[in-house]
Structures are given as C-alpha cells and as structure tokens.
Design a protein around this motif. Sequence first.
Motif, PDB file in Angstrom:
ATOM      1  N   GLY A 533     -25.800  -7.565  22.581  1.00 45.14           N
ATOM      2  CA  GLY A 533     -25.127  -8.838  22.371  1.00 45.14           C
ATOM      3  C   GLY A 533     -25.330  -9.450  20.998  1.00 45.14           C
ATOM      4  N   LEU A 534     -26.050  -8.780  20.122  1.00 45.37           N
ATOM      5  CA  LEU A 534     -26.290  -9.335  18.789  1.00 45.37           C
ATOM      6  C   LEU A 534     -25.059  -9.162  17.898  1.00 45.37           C
ATOM      7  CD1 LEU A 534     -29.940  -8.119  18.110  1.00 45.37           C
ATOM      8  CD2 LEU A 534     -29.180 -10.500  18.218  1.00 45.37           C
ATOM      9  N   ALA A 535     -24.725 -10.209  17.159  1.00 46.22           N
ATOM     10  CA  ALA A 535     -23.620 -10.131  16.213  1.00 46.22           C
ATOM     11  C   ALA A 535     -24.088  -9.594  14.865  1.00 46.22           C
ATOM     12  CB  ALA A 535     -22.993 -11.519  16.034  1.00 46.22           C
ATOM     13  N   LYS A 536     -25.305  -9.974  14.463  1.00 44.05           N
ATOM     14  CA  LYS A 536     -25.880  -9.496  13.197  1.00 44.05           C
ATOM     15  C   LYS A 536     -27.381  -9.310  13.403  1.00 44.05           C
ATOM     16  CE  LYS A 536     -22.760 -11.579   9.771  1.00 44.05           C
ATOM     17  NZ  LYS A 536     -22.686 -12.504   8.609  1.00 44.05           N
ATOM     18  N   THR A 537     -27.938  -8.303  12.729  1.00 38.07           N
ATOM     19  CA  THR A 537     -29.369  -8.034  12.851  1.00 38.07           C
ATOM     20  C   THR A 537     -29.927  -7.645  11.488  1.00 38.07           C
ATOM     21  OG1 THR A 537     -28.922  -7.147  15.058  1.00 38.07           O
ATOM     22  CG2 THR A 537     -31.114  -6.758  14.155  1.00 38.07           C
ATOM     23  N   TRP A 538     -31.151  -8.092  11.231  1.00 40.65           N
ATOM     24  CA  TRP A 538     -31.847  -7.740   9.995  1.00 40.65           C
ATOM     25  C   TRP A 538     -33.244  -7.198  10.342  1.00 40.65           C
ATOM     26  CZ3 TRP A 538     -29.119 -12.149  10.910  1.00 40.65           C
ATOM     27  CH2 TRP A 538     -28.051 -12.446  10.049  1.00 40.65           C
ATOM     28  N   THR A 539     -33.766  -6.296   9.525  1.00 40.46           N
ATOM     29  CA  THR A 539     -35.196  -5.994   9.544  1.00 40.46           C
ATOM     30  C   THR A 539     -35.840  -6.787   8.416  1.00 40.46           C
ATOM     31  OG1 THR A 539     -34.831  -4.046   8.148  1.00 40.46           O
ATOM     32  CG2 THR A 539     -35.009  -3.685  10.534  1.00 40.46           C
TER      33      THR A 539
END
Length: 586
Positions: A533-539
């Motif tokens: 369900g994530l629209a954007k993800t960062w590490t």
Amino acid sequence: MSKMVATPASEPADPVQARATDSLVLAIVGSGGDGVALLGDMILRMAAHRGLYGVLVQSYGPQIRGGESAVVVRIASEEIHYEGDETDLLLCFRLADLRRFQGSIRLHPGSIVMLEASDASDPPEWLGRSELKPYRYPFATIVDGQEVPGDPKNMLGLALLCRALGWGPEQARHALEKRFAHRPQVLARNLATLDRGWAAAGVPTLPTLHGHGVPLTVETGNEAVARGAIAAGLRFFAGYPITPSSEIMETLIDELPAAGGRVVQAEDEIAALGMVIGASFAGSPAMTATSGPGLSLMTEMLGLASMAEIPAVVVDCQRVGPATGMPSRTEQSDLYHAVYGGHGDFPRAVLGVFDTVHARDVMFKAFHLAERYQLPVLVLSDAYVAQRRQIRDPVLDRAERPQRRVWKPGDMAARFDVSGAHGVGAFRIPGTEGGTYMAAGIEHTPDGNPTSDTHVHHAMNAKRFRKLDGIAAETGDWFLTLGRADAPLGIIAWGSMFGLLQQWVSQNPEYRVFLPEILHPFPLAGLAAWRRGLAKTWTLELSFQRQFHRYLASLTDLAGVVPIARSGGLPLSTAELSHMLTEASS
C-alpha cells in the motif's frame, strides 16, 4: 583581574517563558578544561532526579580529547529518544569554539544566548538568529587582557542554567556535594562559584517542565550494552580499548566481577576475540567490544568461531572510517564488514541497536542466538548511541537467561553431525567424561578429525549455513514499525535512526517506518508485508556507499525504493531529513 559577578549586558525580556513546550534543548560549548561535559552531565542527572526524561549528546573535535567541546541536552516531561533540532538556550564560553559544530547546533528566534562578557563578537550567522540580545557573563578570568586559570566556568554556568530552568539552589548544591564528596577542596570552590552565579542579576527564564517526581535512571548506550550483556549471562569479556566502545569494557570492569565474571584487557583485538572464543569453548558466555579498525583485526577469529561452532558475541560501535577516520563521530558504514567480512563461507548473525533503551533487549537476543546456534553474533551500535546519555525508566531485566545445548552421556556421538536440527549439535564442555572431541579451524569430519574431502567440506558448509534458516524462522518478527499502518509514505532505516524517525513520524503522520532489529538474516517477510500500500518508499542511512540500500537490494526487489544517504560525522536532523526527502522526490 575580573570579578566573577554575573551581570547581563541587557535586561531580560523573557519571551521564552511565554512559549508552551513539553521539552527544552540546551547547548553548551567551550574548550577542553572548561568543564562542558561535566556541566551537561550535571544538568541531565538533576533532570533525572526530578523525574524528567532527557538525552545528552556530546561532540568534540577529531583529536578525541582536548580542543573544543559541545554538549546538547534535551529534557522533557515524557520519554524522548532524540536530542531535538533547535536550541532553546545556548551557553558558550568561547565563540571561537563554535566553528567546529556548524550543522549540529541551531538557534530559533526565541533562543536565549549566554556568552562570555569579554567576547564582543556576535554568534555566527549559520547558527540562526535569536531575536534577543545575547546575555553576557564574565565566565573567564582576565588578567592584562589574557585569560588565566580562575574560578570554574562550568559552576557559574550551572547556576545560570538552573535558574533559567527554575530549579532551586538546594538541588544543585546537593548534586555537587554528591559528585565531589571525596574532594572537599574542589567542592568548596565549586560551591562558592555556584553561590556567585546564584546572586547574578537578570537571569532569563525558560518554560517550566514538570517531571514525574520520581527519580529516573541515567545510562549511556555503552553502559546499557554492558549491563544488558551481564543480565543475559555474560561471564567473560576480553577487549582492547578503542573509541567509541571503551566504556563497555570500563563498565564491565566495575560490574562484571560482582556477577561472577572476569574482564581481561588483551594486547590487541585479535587476542581479545581469541580469548573470548577460548572462554566460550570452556563453557562461559563471552563477548568482546570494539570499533571499525578493531573489527578488521578480529575478522580472522570470526571465521574460527563459526568453523569450530563456538558461541561468541562481538559488539562493534561504528565510527567514521576507514582507518582512523573521525573516531569520535558516528557513521553506519561497517554494515558490509559485519555481514560479509571474512574469508571463505561462514555464517554469522548481525543485530542493530536503536538506542540506550533498546540496547539491553538486543544484548539478550544476541546471547540467545549465539548460545542456541553456536556461532558468532555481531551487534552493530555506533558512536551516536554508544556515548550519548539518556534518561530512562528503571529496568527490569529478564529472569531467564539464554541456554546452550550441552552434551550429556547418551547424546549423539559426533559433535559436528550434519543431521542436527538447524545444523546445531550438542556442545561438549572440555573435561566432560565421554565428550572428548577435536575442535579447530581446519575443516573436519562429523567427529572433528581434519579432512580435505571436498564432499565433506560442502556438507559441512550446508550444515553450518542451515543455522541461518533456524535463526530466520525464529527472528521473523524482530523488527519495529513506527507510524500508521496505512500511511502512504515509507522509510526503511536501521540502528540509531530510530530516535530521529520516531520524532519525524510524530510530526509527519503521512509516513510509516520499518526498522529491523536483525540485519542478517533480514526479516524479509515482515518487510514485504509492511510495504503493502505504499505510494513512495525511501531507504535512509549514514553511508557514502549506501551500504544498507545495496545490501537490501541484494536480498529483495527494491524497485521504486529511493536511497537517501550521506557520509557520517553528524547524525541527521529532522530539518535535514525533510530537505533530503524533498530533493529525492524532485
């Protein structure tokens, strides 16, 4: 000679008092010998005595000792894990010392600034601007235009800070009497200076913070690691001092003997881990602690512990590297070394420490994995966690302790039998009748005899690596999530990013965070479920090479996940994180 009479250059307008807040950030800056660290520690301990929570972060120059020094103390009514972004009160004994701390201290318009009266210069613009005229006090003793040793600056500073916080003189006097009980001359001098500070006119005040009224505990990350290890059953420690891990050994020297254990300072890091393996071979839960250069030296011994299947716990307090790097500063760049470092194929487990409160639980888990699976377990802390002080609730350690499966007559004859559950065989303590076997770094048959049979080597590798299957099955839920489960934006990070991200999520509810407690083997199923369900993800990490992002990409599909990283030296602030997220999204 100037007299130690504290008089501000301007009358206080006291605008900070009108601002409602549940926490305050104090920054203290000076040179070596000014007592900056002692002053910060006194404030933190007095806050803990009042039942307030807090975090203290100390910074000093690359020379480790001497030179300029800064302490940031954040105190709060509720538990906190992050030192804050902007300073409510800056006390600086010498403005020239501020230059080393650009980026780590910031003012806001309502900040109070206390400066040395003889230092006519203004604070540098990169600090930000307070709308108040600086309050100036004669901290230094000046003779013929030159600063000479005089009354302790930090004691005058202690009186001014206590007054700004609304704390009475009795608690400060009591704290000094306790701290200097065995140094009566120093105590008398400090109390006299404290009284002069208390008599100063026009000291500004900060908003009042209300604690629980019950004294809380002050502990550093290194102290928590040492005490957590004792609670988990540690009985032998060998190490070689190295910044920023040395306080682990120093704490154990004071406290491990009372638990029935022993501490040895080895001649170097290779010998230290060798001693740990020997003690564990004899049946004692054992560990060592080091930093990057020390971990490099220990790497050969890690292979021995894995090949001979002897439990060993290694704590690595990461600092800026490579080589000597910046030994007093933090970074997350030993991840590759911890997960991959060594020659040949050998399994190990790797855990990460979030902060002081988390450290005790991590050490219990490290000893549990080492003892149960009979292999080396690395615990990655870093300078940011290791040396900061934190006020926490009193600790109730677990009653049970990790147990090793120990051989008894009637158990399987072969120590390294390849059919054991998850590749783990019963451990034979030397001297156990009927339990004799050969243990060495050379490849061996199931009964421990040396062999060059390539088929046996492959079978033994499969047996040893099967331990990771057992660990992965057991540790699948060893991760922490922050924020709402349906938040559309995600950040994957590890270790000491915890405090920053907890603060970030509280201010930005559109974000959720995934923080693994175990880095190897990685809790991939938990990560996959969290990503839905994530629209954007960062590490997010402190590593020039983006070690965490690349390591994770080697384990799972990170399509659409954007890395955010920079080299270490300073921990990230929420303001910097906001800027980096914006840049990464553009």
